[in-house]
Design a protein around this motif. Structure first.
Motif, PDB file in Angstrom:
ATOM      1  N   ALA A 267       3.226  12.168   0.780  1.00  0.00           N
ATOM      2  CA  ALA A 267       3.583  13.319   1.659  1.00  0.00           C
ATOM      3  C   ALA A 267       4.958  13.353   2.336  1.00  0.00           C
ATOM      4  O   ALA A 267       5.674  14.418   2.457  1.00  0.00           O
ATOM      5  N   LEU A 268       5.367  12.223   2.861  1.00  0.00           N
ATOM      6  CA  LEU A 268       6.430  12.024   3.484  1.00  0.00           C
ATOM      7  C   LEU A 268       7.799  12.256   2.479  1.00  0.00           C
ATOM      8  O   LEU A 268       8.540  12.911   2.884  1.00  0.00           O
ATOM      9  N   LEU A 269       7.603  11.605   1.309  1.00  0.00           N
ATOM     10  CA  LEU A 269       8.719  11.840   0.461  1.00  0.00           C
ATOM     11  C   LEU A 269       8.852  13.525  -0.104  1.00  0.00           C
ATOM     12  O   LEU A 269       9.882  13.871  -0.311  1.00  0.00           O
ATOM     13  N   GLY A 270       7.630  14.199  -0.029  1.00  0.00           N
ATOM     14  CA  GLY A 270       7.588  15.616  -0.203  1.00  0.00           C
ATOM     15  C   GLY A 270       8.137  16.267   1.041  1.00  0.00           C
ATOM     16  O   GLY A 270       8.852  17.186   0.482  1.00  0.00           O
ATOM     17  N   LEU A 271       8.120  15.952   2.066  1.00  0.00           N
ATOM     18  CA  LEU A 271       8.453  16.718   3.174  1.00  0.00           C
ATOM     19  C   LEU A 271      10.194  16.326   3.496  1.00  0.00           C
ATOM     20  O   LEU A 271      10.882  17.341   3.715  1.00  0.00           O
ATOM     21  N   ILE A 272      10.331  15.197   2.850  1.00  0.00           N
ATOM     22  CA  ILE A 272      11.949  14.882   2.880  1.00  0.00           C
ATOM     23  C   ILE A 272      12.600  15.824   1.732  1.00  0.00           C
ATOM     24  O   ILE A 272      13.853  16.415   1.903  1.00  0.00           O
ATOM     25  N   TRP A 273      11.949  15.959   0.627  1.00  0.00           N
ATOM     26  CA  TRP A 273      12.452  16.863  -0.409  1.00  0.00           C
ATOM     27  C   TRP A 273      12.639  18.112   0.074  1.00  0.00           C
ATOM     28  O   TRP A 273      13.608  18.714  -0.355  1.00  0.00           O
ATOM     29  N   ILE A 274      11.552  18.682   0.471  1.00  0.00           N
ATOM     30  CA  ILE A 274      11.505  20.000   1.114  1.00  0.00           C
ATOM     31  C   ILE A 274      12.742  20.161   2.124  1.00  0.00           C
ATOM     32  O   ILE A 274      13.528  21.054   2.029  1.00  0.00           O
TER      33      ILE A 274
ATOM     34  N   ALA B  13       7.590  -3.660  20.746  1.00  0.00           N
ATOM     35  CA  ALA B  13       6.371  -3.788  20.233  1.00  0.00           C
ATOM     36  C   ALA B  13       6.613  -3.736  18.541  1.00  0.00           C
ATOM     37  O   ALA B  13       5.752  -3.937  17.851  1.00  0.00           O
ATOM     38  N   LEU B  14       7.896  -3.990  18.211  1.00  0.00           N
ATOM     39  CA  LEU B  14       8.123  -3.969  16.690  1.00  0.00           C
ATOM     40  C   LEU B  14       7.548  -5.290  16.242  1.00  0.00           C
ATOM     41  O   LEU B  14       7.488  -5.796  15.103  1.00  0.00           O
ATOM     42  N   THR B  15       7.544  -6.368  17.318  1.00  0.00           N
ATOM     43  CA  THR B  15       7.081  -7.769  17.124  1.00  0.00           C
ATOM     44  C   THR B  15       5.491  -7.952  17.061  1.00  0.00           C
ATOM     45  O   THR B  15       4.956  -9.026  16.975  1.00  0.00           O
ATOM     46  N   GLU B  16       4.810  -6.934  17.192  1.00  0.00           N
ATOM     47  CA  GLU B  16       3.154  -7.120  17.136  1.00  0.00           C
ATOM     48  C   GLU B  16       2.776  -7.409  15.829  1.00  0.00           C
ATOM     49  O   GLU B  16       3.239  -6.925  14.826  1.00  0.00           O
ATOM     50  N   THR B  17       1.878  -8.098  15.801  1.00  0.00           N
ATOM     51  CA  THR B  17       1.143  -8.544  14.425  1.00  0.00           C
ATOM     52  C   THR B  17       0.479  -7.294  13.824  1.00  0.00           C
ATOM     53  O   THR B  17       0.070  -6.227  14.438  1.00  0.00           O
ATOM     54  N   ARG B  18       0.391  -7.392  12.369  1.00  0.00           N
ATOM     55  CA  ARG B  18      -0.061  -6.311  11.579  1.00  0.00           C
ATOM     56  C   ARG B  18       0.375  -5.110  11.748  1.00  0.00           C
ATOM     57  O   ARG B  18      -0.171  -3.906  11.590  1.00  0.00           O
ATOM     58  N   LEU B  19       1.657  -4.849  12.159  1.00  0.00           N
ATOM     59  CA  LEU B  19       2.297  -3.550  12.350  1.00  0.00           C
ATOM     60  C   LEU B  19       2.740  -3.114  10.637  1.00  0.00           C
ATOM     61  O   LEU B  19       2.436  -1.898  10.563  1.00  0.00           O
ATOM     62  N   VAL B  20       2.968  -3.961  10.006  1.00  0.00           N
ATOM     63  CA  VAL B  20       3.163  -3.657   8.464  1.00  0.00           C
ATOM     64  C   VAL B  20       2.424  -4.636   7.818  1.00  0.00           C
ATOM     65  O   VAL B  20       2.922  -5.800   7.525  1.00  0.00           O
ATOM     66  N   ASP B  21       1.372  -4.458   7.095  1.00  0.00           N
ATOM     67  CA  ASP B  21       0.556  -5.517   6.718  1.00  0.00           C
ATOM     68  C   ASP B  21      -0.132  -4.904   5.109  1.00  0.00           C
ATOM     69  O   ASP B  21      -1.140  -5.768   4.972  1.00  0.00           O
TER      70      ASP B  21
ATOM     71  N   GLY C 131       5.904   0.617   1.786  1.00  0.00           N
ATOM     72  CA  GLY C 131       6.249   1.719   1.139  1.00  0.00           C
ATOM     73  C   GLY C 131       6.426   2.991   2.059  1.00  0.00           C
ATOM     74  O   GLY C 131       7.818   3.436   1.751  1.00  0.00           O
ATOM     75  N   PHE C 132       5.804   3.200   3.273  1.00  0.00           N
ATOM     76  CA  PHE C 132       5.831   3.993   3.946  1.00  0.00           C
ATOM     77  C   PHE C 132       7.348   3.935   4.779  1.00  0.00           C
ATOM     78  O   PHE C 132       8.011   4.653   5.190  1.00  0.00           O
ATOM     79  N   VAL C 133       7.556   2.683   5.278  1.00  0.00           N
ATOM     80  CA  VAL C 133       8.565   2.117   6.224  1.00  0.00           C
ATOM     81  C   VAL C 133       9.867   2.641   5.294  1.00  0.00           C
ATOM     82  O   VAL C 133      10.939   2.949   5.840  1.00  0.00           O
ATOM     83  N   ILE C 134       9.861   1.994   3.943  1.00  0.00           N
ATOM     84  CA  ILE C 134      11.061   2.361   3.186  1.00  0.00           C
ATOM     85  C   ILE C 134      11.208   3.882   3.153  1.00  0.00           C
ATOM     86  O   ILE C 134      12.512   4.192   3.069  1.00  0.00           O
TER      87      ILE C 134
ATOM     88  N   GLY D  77      14.759   8.314   4.365  1.00  0.00           N
ATOM     89  CA  GLY D  77      14.944   9.634   4.734  1.00  0.00           C
ATOM     90  C   GLY D  77      15.894   9.731   6.042  1.00  0.00           C
ATOM     91  O   GLY D  77      16.622  10.695   5.984  1.00  0.00           O
ATOM     92  N   THR D  78      15.756   8.816   7.036  1.00  0.00           N
ATOM     93  CA  THR D  78      16.483   8.749   8.025  1.00  0.00           C
ATOM     94  C   THR D  78      18.065   8.435   7.728  1.00  0.00           C
ATOM     95  O   THR D  78      18.824   8.935   8.227  1.00  0.00           O
TER      96      THR D  78
END
Length: 286
Positions: free
Chosen positions: A179-186, A257-265, A271-274, A279-280
């Motif tokens: 959905a995020l890739l779709g929104l970026i395309w739109i 807060a980026l150092t918190e555990t299980r942020l990207v697990d 894939g979402f972060v990439i 997009g950014t």
């Protein structure tokens, strides 16, 4: 501070003083030189004291920086620093934020359908892409993530009955990635972004799908795992210095807060972060 940390501080200070002394001894009146990629050099008419201070300061600062990044106790103390403050009139702020979110959604739809057909004269285009997608996004990582309160679909879902079906674990966060890739395309490629009628139609379709997902799987699960907009602002909010915790305002160092555990697990989170970074970055370059 531990004994090892104190030792590193002392060694860093001694090394910095030695470096400064060595520069002072070796630089009796020696001219400074500036080089270039072509290999040419020329003397620079700068005061000797400025040359000594800047050179010695750079060397000393490098030792201090090395001491900081290797002192895990110091790093943990920095990351764990925070202050808590009570939120005045919290119930009123929540009600006002939810009302603003719902009114903004209705305004974008109505103006998109009933306003001027040109993108330059229709307020919906400005409201969605400038006020919300650009302006509110910047506030999310500069101040804090207020989207859980302003989210109009979450507010509307609170008044709808919930089926409570279990969310398929095999899907993970992949629906939000697509959905995020779709929104970026739109936003970047599709003409929908500059067509007020098409944009209003897209908002209605997105609202229908989002509310359906929240009803079937529950608001908390849907907006945490499947909704791309909520996930975008949640990741941006990790960089911000403000957040709420147990009904209180929590002030922290930006990015801690980026150092918190299980942020990207998982691969779905990766894939979402990439997709978010892509997009950014593309928006910033274009």
């Amino acid at each position: 501070m531990t004994r090892d940390a104190i030792d590193r501080w002392v060694l860093a200070g001694v090394a910095g003083l030695c470096a400064l002394s060595g520069v002072a001894v070796l630089a009796i009146p020696v001219a400074a030189h500036a080089g270039s990629l072509s290999g040419s050099q020329e003397s620079l008419a700068i005061p000797t004291w400025l040359f000594l201070v800047t050179g010695g300061g750079a060397v000393g600062a490098s030792f201090l920086l090395a001491s900081f990044v290797t002192d895990r106790t110091f790093i943990r103390s920095v990351h764990s620093w925070h202050r808590r403050r009570a939120l005045p009139a919290r119930a009123g702020l929540l009600a006002a934020g939810r009302a603003i979110g719902v009114l903004g959604l209705l305004l974008a739809i109505l103006v998109g359908f009933l306003g001027p057909p040109s993108p330059q004269g229709n307020l919906a285009i400005l409201l969605v892409w400038v006020g919300w997608w650009a302006g509110f996004t910047m506030s999310s990582y500069l101040l804090g993530n207020a989207w859980p309160v302003l989210n109009p679909w979450r507010t509307l879902a609170r008044s709808l009955p919930a089926v409570g079906r279990a969310y398929p674990d095999r899907l993970g966060a992949w629906p939000s990635v697509v959905a995020l890739l779709g929104l970026i395309w739109i936003e970047i490629v599709s003409p929908i972004a500059t067509d007020p009628r098409a944009l209003a139609t897209l908002i209605v379709v997105y609202s229908t799908l989002t509310l359906a997902g929240a009803v079937v799987y529950g608001s908390e699960v849907w907006f945490r795992r499947a909704d791309p907009i909520a996930r975008v602002f949640r990741y941006y909010g990790r960089v911000a210095p403000l957040t709420t915790e147990d009904g209180r305002l929590r002030v922290r160092l930006p990015g801690s807060a980026l150092t918190e555990t299980r942020l990207v697990d998982g691969w779905d989170e990766v894939g979402f972060v990439i997709a978010l970074l892509w997009g950014t970055t593309f928006d910033g370059l274009v």
